[in-house]
Design an enzyme around this catalytic site. Structure first.
Site, PDB file in Angstrom:
ATOM      1  N   THR A   1       0.832  -1.204   0.000  1.00  0.00           N
ATOM      2  CA  THR A   1       0.000   0.000   0.000  1.00  0.00           C
ATOM      3  C   THR A   1       0.864   1.250   0.000  1.00  0.00           C
ATOM      4  O   THR A   1       0.647   2.170  -0.799  1.00  0.00           O
ATOM      5  CB  THR A   1      -0.910   0.012   1.244  1.00  0.00           C
ATOM      6  OG1 THR A   1      -1.657  -1.196   1.292  1.00  0.00           O
ATOM      7  CG2 THR A   1      -1.857   1.195   1.205  1.00  0.00           C
ATOM      8  N   THR A   2       1.856   1.283   0.891  1.00  0.00           N
ATOM      9  CA  THR A   2       2.742   2.442   0.987  1.00  0.00           C
ATOM     10  C   THR A   2       3.561   2.618  -0.282  1.00  0.00           C
ATOM     11  O   THR A   2       3.924   3.738  -0.649  1.00  0.00           O
ATOM     12  CB  THR A   2       3.665   2.302   2.212  1.00  0.00           C
ATOM     13  OG1 THR A   2       2.882   1.965   3.356  1.00  0.00           O
ATOM     14  CG2 THR A   2       4.427   3.594   2.495  1.00  0.00           C
TER      15      THR A   2
ATOM     16  N   TYR B   1      -2.688 -10.202   4.874  1.00  0.00           N
ATOM     17  CA  TYR B   1      -2.749  -8.770   5.182  1.00  0.00           C
ATOM     18  C   TYR B   1      -4.211  -8.404   5.401  1.00  0.00           C
ATOM     19  O   TYR B   1      -5.007  -8.409   4.466  1.00  0.00           O
ATOM     20  CB  TYR B   1      -2.131  -7.977   4.029  1.00  0.00           C
ATOM     21  CG  TYR B   1      -2.093  -6.477   4.193  1.00  0.00           C
ATOM     22  CD1 TYR B   1      -2.352  -5.857   5.418  1.00  0.00           C
ATOM     23  CD2 TYR B   1      -1.777  -5.665   3.110  1.00  0.00           C
ATOM     24  CE1 TYR B   1      -2.296  -4.474   5.550  1.00  0.00           C
ATOM     25  CE2 TYR B   1      -1.721  -4.286   3.240  1.00  0.00           C
ATOM     26  CZ  TYR B   1      -1.987  -3.706   4.451  1.00  0.00           C
ATOM     27  OH  TYR B   1      -1.944  -2.328   4.580  1.00  0.00           O
TER      28      TYR B   1
ATOM     29  N   LYS C   1      -0.206  -9.718   8.749  1.00  0.00           N
ATOM     30  CA  LYS C   1      -0.063  -8.296   9.035  1.00  0.00           C
ATOM     31  C   LYS C   1      -1.436  -7.797   9.463  1.00  0.00           C
ATOM     32  O   LYS C   1      -2.367  -7.758   8.663  1.00  0.00           O
ATOM     33  CB  LYS C   1       0.431  -7.532   7.798  1.00  0.00           C
ATOM     34  CG  LYS C   1       0.514  -6.024   8.008  1.00  0.00           C
ATOM     35  CD  LYS C   1       0.886  -5.291   6.719  1.00  0.00           C
ATOM     36  CE  LYS C   1       0.881  -3.782   6.940  1.00  0.00           C
ATOM     37  NZ  LYS C   1       1.171  -3.033   5.693  1.00  0.00           N
TER      38      LYS C   1
END
Length: 292
Positions: free
Chosen positions: A44-45, A133, A161
């Site tokens: 995502t980042t 995730y 995560k």
């Protein structure tokens, strides 16, 4: 087992919007020198949704060659299409990454059984260890602890995560199975460690990797008092890094700190609003981080 500070790395772009591979290598070296145990690419980042498949393959290959085993490399390969997720995870495997981070399918809102079948299909199609995730704030669905427990019996599903913000749910995961739990929320890393988590996949460590590494090391060394104090000290910074959608604030902060020349993002992400940018700048100054 995975542990410690794993940085969810940004993808640096030039002013014209292409991947800046020279800067990518520099950012990786900064992370490794700060003591992180792993780096996530194209999550995502890292703006995975707007990085093309060809770009992802090049990013994975460039980073594997540059890292040379110094830390674990995790490829973000998840999508809301099981066949596409398998294809991307196989590509990451060919590139030589160490792990795959696979997000819950977004938008089409599968049931718990659908997510169980999705992750099982991906895991059985590849040899890479899989990190689940769970980030319902972005995907619209949440993996229930009971589903995580079922998935933990799939041979190469080895970690999760957790970015649900649900500490009760995380505690139940720990009770139900032996899967490795990693915080997916900087602001909850300390309490997740207290519940048996092993580390964090961190956004904040893009700018303060040594501090996040130290906090986890203090906890793992049994110095809970100083680990908690450092975690609480960093809370305003953690909060400021999410005043707009990630990775807008962290890229803006990296430019302010001098880690990036460009805080370029790909649409639909755009530059941070002026008021929020000022708030972020002031928070960074409080920590002696802003060069803007």
């Amino acid at each position: 087992m995975f542990y410690g500070c794993i940085t969810a790395l940004v993808t640096p772009f030039t002013k014209s919007g292409v991947v800046d591979y020279k800067k990518l290598r520099e950012l990786i070296d900064f992370q490794i020198s700060s003591g992180v145990t792993g780096i996530v690419l194209c999550g995502t980042t890292g703006e995975g949704p707007t990085v093309t498949d060809d770009e992802k393959e090049k990013i994975f290959r460039v980073c594997v060659k540059h890292v040379r085993g110094r830390v674990q490399l995790i490829a973000g390969t998840g999508s809301n299409d099981t066949a596409k997720t398998i294809k991307q995870t196989l590509m990451a495997q060919r590139c030589g990454v160490d792990w795959a981070l696979v997000v819950t399918p977004y938008y089409n809102k599968p049931t718990q059984e659908g997510m169980f079948l999705h992750f099982t299909a991906v895991a059985k199609a590849v040899k890479l260890p899989i990190i689940l995730y769970n980030v319902p704030g972005r995907t619209g669905v949440s993996l229930m602890p009971e589903t995580v427990a079922r998935l933990s019996h799939v041979k190469n599903i080895v970690a999760i995560k957790e970015a649900s913000g649900n500490l009760n749910g995380i505690a139940l995961i720990k009770k139900l199975c032996n899967i490795t739990i990693l915080s997916g929320d900087d602001g909850l890393t300390y309490p997740i460690l207290c519940l048996g988590g092993k580390g964090v996949i961190s956004v904040a460590s893009n700018i303060i990797p040594a501090e996040v590494v130290r906090m986890i090391d203090l906890y793992n060394d049994g110095d809970f008092k100083h680990a908690k104090e450092l975690h609480l000290k960093l809370q305003p910074l953690f909060k400021a890094l999410f005043i707009e959608s990630n990775p807008i604030p962290v890229k803006t902060a990296m430019k302010m700190f001098g880690l990036l020349k460009q805080d370029q993002m790909r649409l639909p992400l755009c530059a941070m609003g002026k008021k929020n940018a000022e708030k972020l700048k002031n928070t960074l100054k409080d920590y002696g981080l802003s060069r803007a």
